[in-house]
Design an enzyme around this catalytic site. Sequence first.
Site, short mmCIF file in Angstrom:
data_model
loop_
_atom_site.label_atom_id
_atom_site.label_comp_id
_atom_site.label_asym_id
_atom_site.label_seq_id
_atom_site.Cartn_x
_atom_site.Cartn_y
_atom_site.Cartn_z
CE LYS A 1 51.74 19.57 35.40
NZ LYS A 1 52.17 18.20 35.16
CG HIS B 1 48.24 20.89 37.03
ND1 HIS B 1 47.98 21.52 35.83
CD2 HIS B 1 47.95 19.58 36.84
CE1 HIS B 1 47.55 20.62 34.95
NE2 HIS B 1 47.52 19.43 35.53
P1 NAP Z 1 54.45 12.42 43.17
O1 NAP Z 1 53.43 12.21 44.23
O2 NAP Z 1 55.48 13.48 43.39
O3 NAP Z 1 55.17 11.03 42.90
C1 NAP Z 1 56.30 10.92 42.08
C2 NAP Z 1 56.96 9.58 42.30
O4 NAP Z 1 58.15 9.55 41.48
C3 NAP Z 1 57.43 9.35 43.75
O5 NAP Z 1 57.23 8.00 44.08
C4 NAP Z 1 58.93 9.71 43.68
O6 NAP Z 1 59.71 9.07 44.65
C5 NAP Z 1 59.26 9.19 42.30
N1 NAP Z 1 60.51 9.82 41.86
C6 NAP Z 1 60.82 11.13 41.89
N2 NAP Z 1 62.09 11.32 41.47
C7 NAP Z 1 62.57 10.09 41.19
C8 NAP Z 1 63.83 9.62 40.72
N3 NAP Z 1 64.84 10.46 40.44
N4 NAP Z 1 63.98 8.28 40.55
C9 NAP Z 1 62.96 7.43 40.81
N5 NAP Z 1 61.74 7.82 41.27
C10 NAP Z 1 61.56 9.14 41.45
O7 NAP Z 1 53.76 12.79 41.78
P2 NAP Z 1 52.33 12.31 41.25
O8 NAP Z 1 51.32 13.36 41.49
O9 NAP Z 1 52.08 10.92 41.70
O10 NAP Z 1 52.62 12.31 39.68
C11 NAP Z 1 53.51 11.40 39.07
C12 NAP Z 1 53.64 11.74 37.58
O11 NAP Z 1 52.37 11.55 36.95
C13 NAP Z 1 54.03 13.19 37.30
O12 NAP Z 1 54.83 13.24 36.15
C14 NAP Z 1 52.70 13.86 37.02
O13 NAP Z 1 52.83 15.01 36.22
C15 NAP Z 1 52.00 12.75 36.30
N6 NAP Z 1 50.54 12.81 36.29
C16 NAP Z 1 49.96 12.31 35.18
C17 NAP Z 1 48.59 12.27 35.10
C18 NAP Z 1 47.96 11.68 33.87
O14 NAP Z 1 46.74 11.65 33.80
N7 NAP Z 1 48.75 11.24 32.90
C19 NAP Z 1 47.81 12.73 36.16
C20 NAP Z 1 48.44 13.22 37.29
C21 NAP Z 1 49.82 13.25 37.36
P3 NAP Z 1 60.48 9.94 45.80
O15 NAP Z 1 59.49 10.11 46.90
O16 NAP Z 1 61.65 9.09 46.17
O17 NAP Z 1 60.89 11.25 45.20
#
Ligand code: NAP
Length: 267
Positions: A158, A154
């Site tokens: 992550k 990844h």
């Molecule tokens: P990302 O770009 O880091 O986005 C994470 C989001 O969560 C940001 O908007 C962040 O806001 C927010 N966040 C972080 N800490 C927080 C808190 N304490 N309170 C409220 N909001 C908070 O990550 P991403 O790549 O979009 O991935 C998001 C999630 O989806 C992860 O868990 C990842 O593992 C998962 N994912 C799942 C799949 C699937 O197919 N199921 C695929 C890819 C990713 P800030 O900027 O304020 O920190």
Amino acid sequence: MTINIVLAGPRGRMGTEAIKMITNEEKFNLVACIDRKNDGKTLNEINQVCDEAIPIFENATTCFKEIKPDVFIDLTIPDVGFKHTKLALTQQVCSVVGTSGLSDEQIGELAIIAERNQTGCIIAPNFALGAVLLMLFSKMAAKYFPDVEIIEKHHDQKIDAPSGTALKTIDMINQTRHKKQQGHPEEFEILKGSRGGEVDGIRVHSMRLPGLVAHQEVVFGSKSQLLTLKHDSFHRESFMDGLKLAIEKSVQLKKLVYGLEHVMELD
Ligand code: NAP
């Protein structure tokens, strides 16, 4: 029927891609977002992918009470996703959790709340349909190939390891694999961690590098043969068909399901 949606994590990479998908789908209506920043602002003020004045709430309880959406989507971090989803299910809002890294205890607690409130919830460690098929194929193969290791790769932002997909793959493999001791019984590590993590005797190796998105190889070994199953997500766009399916199916459920394979038509 139009499905009114609230999304948490609108500034994230998955959240941004999800907003594009939702706003391009006729049957979906993005009605609000939950964001720990930007309370009281609108989405068009903070995110260039959307030009609509969709309200942003910092407080999830207030959001669910005022907006009363059909579906809540969480794309944040594990503890926040758990808290949000608990609140949504308590208020009978169907939920789709893409956030990875929820513990078994958290998933169990959400399952009880979903059942008690007769509300649908889909927790999907991977929305990429190809990755879900990879897990199913791994389950098929494990019956005949009990020696198996997983390599998951990844992007370097992550925070959890191993990936939810790797853990879910092991879970599915265990449904058909006869338990066995793999490798040399006296194996030892000169460098701690060289053999990766271990769940039920199955090794998982996690790689984190810039340039990667989400990739997994499941390697089965046997006498003079190897079977390698491999899936690559090159862009977060790859998760959107599965997210769309999860949104549509969540409103038809009255309980929690873990894994998209439970709502895919596979026959
Ligand atoms: P990302 O770009 O880091 O986005 C994470 C989001 O969560 C940001 O908007 C962040 O806001 C927010 N966040 C972080 N800490 C927080 C808190 N304490 N309170 C409220 N909001 C908070 O990550 P991403 O790549 O979009 O991935 C998001 C999630 O989806 C992860 O868990 C990842 O593992 C998962 N994912 C799942 C799949 C699937 O197919 N199921 C695929 C890819 C990713 P800030 O900027 O304020 O920190």
